[in-house]
Design an enzyme around this catalytic site. Structure first.
Site, PDB file in Angstrom:
ATOM      1  N   CYS A  90       0.857  -1.187   0.000  1.00 11.47           N
ATOM      2  CA  CYS A  90       0.000   0.000   0.000  1.00 11.47           C
ATOM      3  C   CYS A  90       0.891   1.235   0.000  1.00 11.47           C
ATOM      4  CB  CYS A  90      -0.881  -0.013   1.244  1.00 11.47           C
ATOM      5  SG  CYS A  90      -1.933   1.438   1.412  1.00 11.47           S
ATOM      6  N   HIS A 119      -8.783  -3.880  -2.215  1.00 12.62           N
ATOM      7  CA  HIS A 119      -7.893  -3.060  -1.388  1.00 12.62           C
ATOM      8  C   HIS A 119      -8.406  -1.618  -1.284  1.00 12.62           C
ATOM      9  CE1 HIS A 119      -3.581  -1.944  -0.212  1.00 12.62           C
ATOM     10  NE2 HIS A 119      -4.161  -0.774  -0.400  1.00 12.62           N
ATOM     11  N   GLU A 120      -8.729  -1.037  -2.436  1.00 16.81           N
ATOM     12  CA  GLU A 120      -9.131   0.379  -2.443  1.00 16.81           C
ATOM     13  C   GLU A 120     -10.491   0.597  -1.811  1.00 16.81           C
ATOM     14  OE1 GLU A 120      -6.895   2.518  -3.087  1.00 16.81           O
ATOM     15  OE2 GLU A 120      -5.536   0.976  -3.824  1.00 16.81           O
ATOM     16  N   HIS A 135     -10.309   0.697   1.830  1.00 14.94           N
ATOM     17  CA  HIS A 135      -9.804   1.983   2.345  1.00 14.94           C
ATOM     18  C   HIS A 135     -10.972   2.914   2.685  1.00 14.94           C
ATOM     19  CE1 HIS A 135      -5.456   2.266   2.270  1.00 14.94           C
ATOM     20  NE2 HIS A 135      -5.362   1.856   1.019  1.00 14.94           N
TER      21      HIS A 135
END
Ligand SMILES: [Zn+2]
Length: 150
Positions: free
Chosen positions: A89, A131-132, A135
């Site tokens: 990241c 992953h995003e 976030h």
């Protein structure tokens, strides 16, 4: 268009939940462009979420070398399979690890004009989308790491 300051490990904002974008206007489009400019200053950057530049809005930009994807309010609507691969990241430059992620995902979102879009991602793109989008809920990849690598 402007490069914004990236937020790093230890910054509280990375653990906060981003807010839904209700109107996709010029300000949002400018922010998406700024996120892209910021991403493009990072040699290994594939994607960035708005909270990583200090803005708690549900926005993601992805550039994995074959076209830019800008997502507003993305959510994962389906997953299948599993993959294990090395993940890192931009906000955690000193950490990388092997994670377990779905092999394929389906994502519902709006584009930079507020139009509903559906996209599918496989392998690297599936990992990136997971992953995003995490976030945006204040979650980071570390929770998926099964073993850290140097
Ligand atoms: Zn990240």
């Amino acid at each position: 268009m402007a490069v914004r300051q990236l937020r790093y490990e230890g910054d509280e904002i990375l653990r906060k939940k981003c807010k839904e974008v209700t109107v996709v206007d010029d300000k949002i489009r400018e922010l998406l462009d700024d996120m892209l400019d910021t991403l493009h200053t990072m040699p290994n950057g594939a994607a960035i979420a708005a909270c990583q530049v200090g803005v708690l809005k549900r926005l993601v930009v992805i550039d994995m070398g074959n076209g830019v994807i800008k997502l507003v309010n993305p959510k994962i609507t389906g997953t299948s399979g599993v993959q294990e691969s090395i993940e890192g990241c931009l906000s955690f430059p000193d950490k990388a690890g092997i994670t377990v992620r779905p092999k394929k995902v389906t994502v519902q979102a709006q584009n930079e004009f507020g139009e509903e879009i559906l996209l599918e991602g496989e392998d690297l793109m599936a990992k990136c989308l997971c992953h995003e989008i995490e976030h945006l809920d204040g979650r980071v990849f570390l929770e998926h790491v099964i073993s850290f690598v140097d």
